[in-house]
Design a protein around this motif. Structure first.
Motif, PDB file in Angstrom:
ATOM      1  N   GLY A 259      -0.477  -4.666   0.702  1.00  0.00           N
ATOM      2  CA  GLY A 259      -1.270  -4.460   1.905  1.00  0.00           C
ATOM      3  C   GLY A 259      -1.961  -5.728   2.353  1.00  0.00           C
ATOM      4  O   GLY A 259      -2.004  -6.733   1.636  1.00  0.00           O
ATOM      5  N   ALA A 260      -2.511  -5.678   3.549  1.00  0.00           N
ATOM      6  CA  ALA A 260      -3.195  -6.833   4.129  1.00  0.00           C
ATOM      7  C   ALA A 260      -4.467  -7.144   3.358  1.00  0.00           C
ATOM      8  O   ALA A 260      -5.102  -6.258   2.782  1.00  0.00           O
ATOM      9  CB  ALA A 260      -3.512  -6.565   5.594  1.00  0.00           C
ATOM     10  N   GLU A 261      -4.833  -8.435   3.361  1.00  0.00           N
ATOM     11  CA  GLU A 261      -6.085  -8.828   2.720  1.00  0.00           C
ATOM     12  C   GLU A 261      -7.261  -8.162   3.428  1.00  0.00           C
ATOM     13  O   GLU A 261      -7.287  -8.049   4.645  1.00  0.00           O
ATOM     14  CB  GLU A 261      -6.241 -10.342   2.763  1.00  0.00           C
ATOM     15  N   GLY A 262      -8.212  -7.727   2.627  1.00  0.00           N
ATOM     16  CA  GLY A 262      -9.379  -7.060   3.195  1.00  0.00           C
ATOM     17  C   GLY A 262      -9.150  -5.574   3.328  1.00  0.00           C
ATOM     18  O   GLY A 262      -9.828  -4.764   2.692  1.00  0.00           O
ATOM     19  N   LYS A 263      -8.136  -5.182   4.116  1.00  0.00           N
ATOM     20  CA  LYS A 263      -7.872  -3.760   4.346  1.00  0.00           C
ATOM     21  C   LYS A 263      -7.081  -3.128   3.213  1.00  0.00           C
ATOM     22  O   LYS A 263      -7.249  -1.947   2.910  1.00  0.00           O
ATOM     23  CB  LYS A 263      -7.112  -3.575   5.661  1.00  0.00           C
ATOM     24  N   GLY A 264      -6.191  -3.883   2.591  1.00  0.00           N
ATOM     25  CA  GLY A 264      -5.340  -3.329   1.552  1.00  0.00           C
ATOM     26  C   GLY A 264      -4.323  -2.359   2.127  1.00  0.00           C
ATOM     27  O   GLY A 264      -3.997  -2.391   3.314  1.00  0.00           O
ATOM     28  N   LEU A 265      -3.826  -1.483   1.281  1.00  0.00           N
ATOM     29  CA  LEU A 265      -2.854  -0.492   1.725  1.00  0.00           C
ATOM     30  C   LEU A 265      -3.540   0.569   2.576  1.00  0.00           C
ATOM     31  O   LEU A 265      -4.644   1.019   2.265  1.00  0.00           O
ATOM     32  CB  LEU A 265      -2.189   0.190   0.524  1.00  0.00           C
ATOM     33  N   ARG A 266      -2.869   0.990   3.629  1.00  0.00           N
ATOM     34  CA  ARG A 266      -3.390   2.097   4.417  1.00  0.00           C
ATOM     35  C   ARG A 266      -3.239   3.406   3.636  1.00  0.00           C
ATOM     36  O   ARG A 266      -2.405   3.516   2.738  1.00  0.00           O
ATOM     37  CB  ARG A 266      -2.665   2.182   5.760  1.00  0.00           C
ATOM     38  N   GLN A 267      -4.062   4.397   3.990  1.00  0.00           N
ATOM     39  CA  GLN A 267      -4.105   5.640   3.236  1.00  0.00           C
ATOM     40  C   GLN A 267      -2.744   6.315   3.147  1.00  0.00           C
ATOM     41  O   GLN A 267      -2.300   6.728   2.067  1.00  0.00           O
ATOM     42  CB  GLN A 267      -5.122   6.596   3.874  1.00  0.00           C
ATOM     43  N   LEU A 268      -2.049   6.423   4.272  1.00  0.00           N
ATOM     44  CA  LEU A 268      -0.754   7.092   4.273  1.00  0.00           C
ATOM     45  C   LEU A 268       0.267   6.315   3.448  1.00  0.00           C
ATOM     46  O   LEU A 268       1.137   6.900   2.800  1.00  0.00           O
ATOM     47  CB  LEU A 268      -0.253   7.291   5.703  1.00  0.00           C
ATOM     48  N   THR A 269       0.159   4.990   3.466  1.00  0.00           N
ATOM     49  CA  THR A 269       1.047   4.173   2.642  1.00  0.00           C
ATOM     50  C   THR A 269       0.823   4.473   1.169  1.00  0.00           C
ATOM     51  O   THR A 269       1.777   4.683   0.413  1.00  0.00           O
ATOM     52  CB  THR A 269       0.808   2.673   2.915  1.00  0.00           C
ATOM     53  N   ARG A 270      -0.441   4.500   0.744  1.00  0.00           N
ATOM     54  CA  ARG A 270      -0.743   4.812  -0.658  1.00  0.00           C
ATOM     55  C   ARG A 270      -0.207   6.182  -1.043  1.00  0.00           C
ATOM     56  O   ARG A 270       0.362   6.370  -2.127  1.00  0.00           O
ATOM     57  CB  ARG A 270      -2.257   4.768  -0.902  1.00  0.00           C
ATOM     58  N   GLU A 271      -0.372   7.150  -0.151  1.00  0.00           N
ATOM     59  CA  GLU A 271       0.058   8.514  -0.459  1.00  0.00           C
ATOM     60  C   GLU A 271       1.574   8.643  -0.552  1.00  0.00           C
ATOM     61  O   GLU A 271       2.086   9.529  -1.248  1.00  0.00           O
ATOM     62  CB  GLU A 271      -0.469   9.474   0.614  1.00  0.00           C
ATOM     63  N   THR A 272       2.308   7.747   0.126  1.00  0.00           N
ATOM     64  CA  THR A 272       3.760   7.830   0.140  1.00  0.00           C
ATOM     65  C   THR A 272       4.390   7.090  -1.032  1.00  0.00           C
ATOM     66  O   THR A 272       5.534   7.366  -1.401  1.00  0.00           O
ATOM     67  CB  THR A 272       4.312   7.274   1.474  1.00  0.00           C
ATOM     68  N   CYS A 273       3.665   6.145  -1.627  1.00  0.00           N
ATOM     69  CA  CYS A 273       4.181   5.430  -2.794  1.00  0.00           C
ATOM     70  C   CYS A 273       4.263   6.375  -3.989  1.00  0.00           C
ATOM     71  O   CYS A 273       3.422   7.251  -4.168  1.00  0.00           O
ATOM     72  CB  CYS A 273       3.269   4.249  -3.143  1.00  0.00           C
ATOM     73  N   SER A 274       5.277   6.173  -4.826  1.00  0.00           N
ATOM     74  CA  SER A 274       5.410   7.015  -6.016  1.00  0.00           C
ATOM     75  C   SER A 274       4.374   6.657  -7.075  1.00  0.00           C
ATOM     76  O   SER A 274       3.985   7.502  -7.881  1.00  0.00           O
ATOM     77  CB  SER A 274       6.822   6.894  -6.598  1.00  0.00           C
ATOM     78  N   VAL A 275       3.905   5.400  -7.067  1.00  0.00           N
ATOM     79  CA  VAL A 275       2.885   4.932  -8.001  1.00  0.00           C
ATOM     80  C   VAL A 275       1.982   3.955  -7.261  1.00  0.00           C
ATOM     81  O   VAL A 275       2.463   3.185  -6.425  1.00  0.00           O
ATOM     82  CB  VAL A 275       3.511   4.210  -9.222  1.00  0.00           C
ATOM     83  N   VAL A 276       0.681   3.998  -7.543  1.00  0.00           N
ATOM     84  CA  VAL A 276      -0.237   2.980  -7.030  1.00  0.00           C
ATOM     85  C   VAL A 276      -0.867   2.291  -8.235  1.00  0.00           C
ATOM     86  O   VAL A 276      -1.507   2.932  -9.074  1.00  0.00           O
ATOM     87  CB  VAL A 276      -1.328   3.586  -6.121  1.00  0.00           C
ATOM     88  N   ALA A 277      -0.638   0.979  -8.348  1.00  0.00           N
ATOM     89  CA  ALA A 277      -1.091   0.221  -9.511  1.00  0.00           C
ATOM     90  C   ALA A 277      -2.007  -0.919  -9.061  1.00  0.00           C
ATOM     91  O   ALA A 277      -2.069  -1.270  -7.881  1.00  0.00           O
ATOM     92  CB  ALA A 277       0.107  -0.324 -10.278  1.00  0.00           C
ATOM     93  N   ARG A 278      -2.680  -1.480 -10.005  1.00  0.00           N
ATOM     94  CA  ARG A 278      -3.575  -2.614  -9.732  1.00  0.00           C
ATOM     95  C   ARG A 278      -3.135  -3.817 -10.564  1.00  0.00           C
ATOM     96  O   ARG A 278      -2.313  -3.689 -11.476  1.00  0.00           O
ATOM     97  CB  ARG A 278      -5.021  -2.253 -10.060  1.00  0.00           C
ATOM     98  N   LEU A 279      -3.682  -4.973 -10.244  1.00  0.00           N
ATOM     99  CA  LEU A 279      -3.448  -6.190 -10.999  1.00  0.00           C
ATOM    100  C   LEU A 279      -4.762  -6.577 -11.675  1.00  0.00           C
ATOM    101  O   LEU A 279      -5.681  -7.054 -11.013  1.00  0.00           O
ATOM    102  CB  LEU A 279      -2.961  -7.321 -10.092  1.00  0.00           C
ATOM    103  N   ASP A 280      -4.863  -6.336 -12.972  1.00  0.00           N
ATOM    104  CA  ASP A 280      -6.085  -6.654 -13.697  1.00  0.00           C
ATOM    105  C   ASP A 280      -6.163  -8.147 -13.990  1.00  0.00           C
ATOM    106  O   ASP A 280      -5.171  -8.763 -14.388  1.00  0.00           O
ATOM    107  CB  ASP A 280      -6.154  -5.864 -15.007  1.00  0.00           C
ATOM    108  N   MET A 281      -7.355  -8.733 -13.786  1.00  0.00           N
ATOM    109  CA  MET A 281      -7.580 -10.155 -14.010  1.00  0.00           C
ATOM    110  C   MET A 281      -8.650 -10.348 -15.088  1.00  0.00           C
ATOM    111  O   MET A 281      -9.661  -9.644 -15.086  1.00  0.00           O
ATOM    112  CB  MET A 281      -8.043 -10.836 -12.713  1.00  0.00           C
ATOM    113  N   PRO A 282      -8.464 -11.308 -15.992  1.00  0.00           N
ATOM    114  CA  PRO A 282      -9.457 -11.525 -17.040  1.00  0.00           C
ATOM    115  C   PRO A 282     -10.674 -12.331 -16.586  1.00  0.00           C
ATOM    116  O   PRO A 282     -11.714 -12.326 -17.255  1.00  0.00           O
ATOM    117  CB  PRO A 282      -8.674 -12.286 -18.110  1.00  0.00           C
TER     118      PRO A 282
END
Length: 276
Positions: A225-248
């Motif tokens: 998704g775009a910086e700041g806004k991220g994925l739109r709600q409908l986009t997130r709902e349509t993905c089979s998985v929503v994951a994050r990138l963990d940073m140390p």
């Protein structure tokens, strides 16, 4: 907005909008969306132009070179394919924005053809961009995609930059290597990818688990998704998985182009693509 004097008027990278009825509707340009549907793509810089010259699918309309650039092309046995116009560097400067690094090469070309989303190979990885508008970021994502042998980039017809000018320069020739598919409705396109057997993984800071912990499989579609806004709600709902990138470290978020290359590295490593 960059490259104002060469604002493109034609379809974006030659891609056809996603349309199940089969009706065609060219990608509108960012200024005059209904005129000049066959306008040229503007390419400048050494890697961008020489990759286009080496691509038989890219139709070159006009080539403008400085004497030094023409000599370098000849020394490296790179065919110009069309008779170039030799000019002083200032002439190319005048045609582009003040910060454009053209290295003495400027080409006008036809947009590239692009596959329909249903024609994508059901293997490897594709990237899906949810309204990422910065041409520098999209160009950098294209370059990383070429490095990781991404099969295609899917992007929206609206709220995305044209495959020309600044984007093409940032991509450093990757426009010739990674097909771009333009869709009218991203959620519908993701649904199609799901139906085709793709694992659609959205990248979002609110994802349920870290990407490296997700059981990834081919074919894989990573959705950014775009910086700041991220994925739109409908986009997130349509993905089979929503994951994050963990940073140390202390900073927990990345520029979207950096997030793309990290996601591609994780995906390629987990799928065994690095050894192919």
């Amino acid at each position: 907005m960059k490259d104002k004097k060469f604002a493109p008027r034609g379809p974006r990278g030659g891609a056809k909008p996603f349309n199940r009825t089969g009706k065609s509707a060219g990608r509108p340009a960012w200024r005059d969306r209904d005129s000049h549907p066959d306008g040229p793509v503007i390419l400048y810089g050494w890697h961008t132009v020489t990759m286009a010259l080496a691509n038989p699918a890219r139709q070159i309309r006009k080539l403008t070179l400085t004497e030094n650039a023409a000599k370098r092309l000849a020394d490296e046995n790179i065919a110009t394919r069309v008779t170039p116009e030799i000019v002083r560097p200032q002439e190319i400067d005048r045609l582009l924005s003040p910060d454009a690094v053209h290295q003495g090469l400027l080409a006008e070309a036809d947009p590239l053809p692009s596959p329909d989303i249903e024609d994508l190979a059901q293997e490897g990885m594709v990237l899906v961009l949810d309204q990422i508008t910065d041409p520098h970021n999209v160009g950098a994502i294209l370059r990383s995609s070429a490095a990781f042998a991404v099969k295609a980039i899917v992007t929206t017809a609206r709220h995305s930059p044209e495959a020309t000018g600044v984007l093409a320069k940032a991509a450093s020739g990757a426009l010739e290597l990674v097909p771009m598919v333009t869709v009218q409705n991203l959620a519908r396109a993701l649904t199609t990818l799901n139906e085709m057997g793709f694992q659609t993984v959205g990248l979002d800071s609110e994802g349920s688990e870290d990407l490296s912990d997700v059981a990834l499989r081919e074919p894989l579609a990573l959705v950014l998704g775009a910086e700041g806004k991220g994925l739109r709600q409908l986009t997130r709902e349509t993905c089979s998985v929503v994951a994050r990138l963990d940073m140390p470290g202390e900073i927990k978020s990345l520029n979207v182009s950096n997030a793309a290359v990290l996601s591609l590295y994780v995906g390629a490593s987990r799928l065994g693509l690095m050894k192919r």
